[in-house]
Design an enzyme around this catalytic site. Structure first.
Site, PDB file in Angstrom:
ATOM      1  N   HIS A  31     -29.854  16.122  14.493  1.00  0.00           N
ATOM      2  CA  HIS A  31     -29.099  17.201  13.861  1.00  0.00           C
ATOM      3  C   HIS A  31     -27.975  17.697  14.779  1.00  0.00           C
ATOM      4  CE1 HIS A  31     -28.893  21.611  12.626  1.00  0.00           C
ATOM      5  NE2 HIS A  31     -28.540  20.968  11.545  1.00  0.00           N
ATOM      6  N   GLU A  58     -26.427  13.085  12.829  1.00  0.00           N
ATOM      7  CA  GLU A  58     -25.888  13.963  11.795  1.00  0.00           C
ATOM      8  C   GLU A  58     -24.703  14.734  12.354  1.00  0.00           C
ATOM      9  OE1 GLU A  58     -25.872  17.692   9.213  1.00  0.00           O
ATOM     10  OE2 GLU A  58     -26.051  17.519  11.383  1.00  0.00           O
ATOM     11  N   ASP A  60     -21.508  17.625  11.065  1.00  0.00           N
ATOM     12  CA  ASP A  60     -20.852  18.462  10.060  1.00  0.00           C
ATOM     13  C   ASP A  60     -19.356  18.225  10.139  1.00  0.00           C
ATOM     14  OD1 ASP A  60     -23.304  20.150   9.477  1.00  0.00           O
ATOM     15  OD2 ASP A  60     -23.040  20.507  11.624  1.00  0.00           O
ATOM     16  N   HIS A  73     -19.552  22.826  12.718  1.00  0.00           N
ATOM     17  CA  HIS A  73     -20.448  23.328  11.677  1.00  0.00           C
ATOM     18  C   HIS A  73     -19.881  24.480  10.865  1.00  0.00           C
ATOM     19  CE1 HIS A  73     -23.691  25.796   9.963  1.00  0.00           C
ATOM     20  NE2 HIS A  73     -24.219  24.635   9.670  1.00  0.00           N
ATOM     21  N   GLU A 164     -22.022  15.388   6.956  1.00  0.00           N
ATOM     22  CA  GLU A 164     -22.084  16.464   5.959  1.00  0.00           C
ATOM     23  C   GLU A 164     -20.697  16.983   5.616  1.00  0.00           C
ATOM     24  OE1 GLU A 164     -24.558  19.882   6.806  1.00  0.00           O
ATOM     25  OE2 GLU A 164     -23.794  20.924   5.031  1.00  0.00           O
TER      26      GLU A 164
HETATM   27 CA    CA Z   1     -25.422  19.783   8.822  1.00  0.00          CA
END
Ligand code: CA
Length: 338
Positions: A31, A58, A60, A73, A164
Site C-alpha cells: 500500500h 499500489e 495513488d 494520495h 488508483e
Molecule cells: Ca490507494
C-alpha cells in the site's frame, strides 16, 4: 515396470503435475509502497516494497495544474509535505494547498515527510519513519513505472503495479482527466492486460463503468468500496455495492473488489470467535476477486491480538485473494509460515 512404461510415466507425471489445479497464493499488495517503513508513495517506499517481495505495488495518482499524473494520495499537499513553508500565500480559503493549483516543477521542490494529522501536525502513525531531513520528493507516475521496470530487470522479478485513480470528479472540475491519464501512462509503459501484472482501481464506480463500457483498456479493474459516511458528496453508494445486486453490477465491469477489511471482519463474539460478513462469499458468487485494504501492523483493531491473528482471519479463514498492506514483509513472512 518395463522400460517403455517407465518412460511414459516419466513423461506423464510432470504433465499431470502441471495440469493439477494449484490454489493461487494470495497477493501481497504494498500500500503506497512499503509505507509502514518509509514515507508513503515515495520512490524509496517503492524500492523497499519491491525488495520485500511484494507481488504488486499500489500507488495513488492525482494530477498537477499542468497535467502531470503524480504518485500522491491526497488532493492537498499539507499532510505529507512542507508546502506551507515553501509556498506561502498559495493556500485556498480553507487553508489547504491543493495539488491542482501547482505545476509539476513546483511540486518537485517540495519535501515529503511522514503523514501528520492536519489538526495538530503530529504523526498519524507515531512509530514510523520520522526524519525531517528533506530526503524525499514527489514523483510522476511515469517515473514510478520506470523504477519498477528497472527493479524487475535487475532482480529478475515481475512485481506488478496497482494504480488508483483518485477523485475523477474533482479533477474534471479542474479540466483534468485523471482516468485517461492513468490508462495512457500504463499502456505507454507496456501494461496492456491482466497478463502484464497491472490493476486499475478506484472508489468511483461510474469512472470504472465508463472505462469498461468504452473499451478504454483491457487491464483488470478493481472497485474500491468505502463507507458512505466517509465522503458525503460521493456519487457512489457503497452500501448498495456491497449487496448481492450491487456485486452483480460490479462484476459487469470489474475483476474484483477492494473492500475495507472491517467490512469483512466485523468483530468478535463474546466467546472470542471472529464475526464475518458474507461479503467475501457474495463477491465470489459473482466471480469477483477480493483484495481488502489496509492491513497495518501498527494500527490494529482493539479486538485483534496481533498482526498475524488479523492476517489469519483474512487469509486463512476468509481466504481473500490478496491484501493491501503497509507492511508487505510481514504478510510475506506470514504466508511463508514464519
Ligand atoms: Ca490507494
Amino acid at each position: 515396470m518395463p522400460a517403455h512404461c517407465r518412460l511414459i510415466a516419466a513423461l506423464l507425471v510432470p504433465l499431470l503435475l502441471c495440469a493439477a489445479p494449484v490454489a493461487a497464493e494470495p497477493l501481497v499488495i504494498a500500500h503506497r509502497g512499503a509505507s509502514g517503513y518509509l514515507p508513503e508513495n515515495t520512490l524509496a517506499a517503492t524500492a523497499l516494497a519491491h525488495a520485500q517481495d511484494a507481488d504488486y505495488i499500489e500507488s495513488d495518482v492525482v494530477m498537477t495544474r499542468d497535467g502531470v499524473a503524480i504518485v500522491f494520495h491526497d488532493l492537498y499537499l499539507d499532510a505529507t509535505t512542507d508546502v506551507a513553508a515553501r509556498f506561502p500565500g498559495r493556500a485556498r480559503a480553507d487553508g489547504r494547498h491543493y495539488v491542482v493549483d501547482f505545476d509539476y516543477a513546483e511540486i518537485r521542490r517540495l519535501a515529503v515527510h511522514e503523514r501528520v494529522r492536519l489538526e495538530d501536525r503530529q504523526p498519524r502513525y507515531p512509530r514510523r519513519f520520522s526524519s525531517d531531513a528533506g530526503l524525499f520528493r514527489i514523483h510522476s507516475l511515469a517515473d514510478q513505472l520506470a523504477l519498477i521496470r528497472g527493479l524487475n530487470r535487475t532482480s529478475n522479478r515481475a512485481t506488478g503495479v496497482y494504480v488508483e485513480i483518485k477523485a475523477p470528479r474533482w479533477h474534471a472540475r479542474h479540466g483534468l482527466d485523471v482516468a485517461a491519464a492513468v490508462v495512457a501512462e500504463l499502456h505507454r509503459h507496456g501494461y496492456r492486460d491482466g497478463l502484464d501484472r497491472a490493476f486499475i482501481q478506484s472508489f468511483d464506480a461510474s469512472t470504472l463503468r465508463e472505462l469498461a463500457a468504452a473499451g478504454a483498456t483491457r487491464l483488470p479493474l478493481i472497485q474500491l468500496i468505502g463507507e458512505n459516511d466517509w465522503w458525503p458528496d460521493s456519487r457512489t453508494d457503497y452500501d448498495r455495492l456491497r449487496t448481492p445486486d450491487g456485486l452483480r453490477e460490479v462484476a459487469g465491469y470489474a475483476a474484483g473488489i477492494g473492500p475495507w477489511y472491517r467490512q469483512i471482519l466485523l468483530g468478535k463474539t463474546d466467546a472470542g470467535a471472529p464475526r464475518y460478513s458474507t461479503l467475501v462469499a457474495d463477491a465470489r458468487a459473482h466471480g469477483l476477486l477480493v483484495h481488502p485494504y489496509t492491513l497495518r501492523a501498527d494500527a490494529l483493531p482493539d479486538f485483534v491480538g496481533d498482526f498475524d491473528e488479523l492476517l489469519a482471519f483474512l487469509l486463512r479463514e476468509q481466504r481473500v485473494d490478496g491484501v493491501i498492506t503497509d507492511h508487505p514483509d510481514r504478510v510475506r513472512r506470514f504466508l511463508a509460515g514464519g
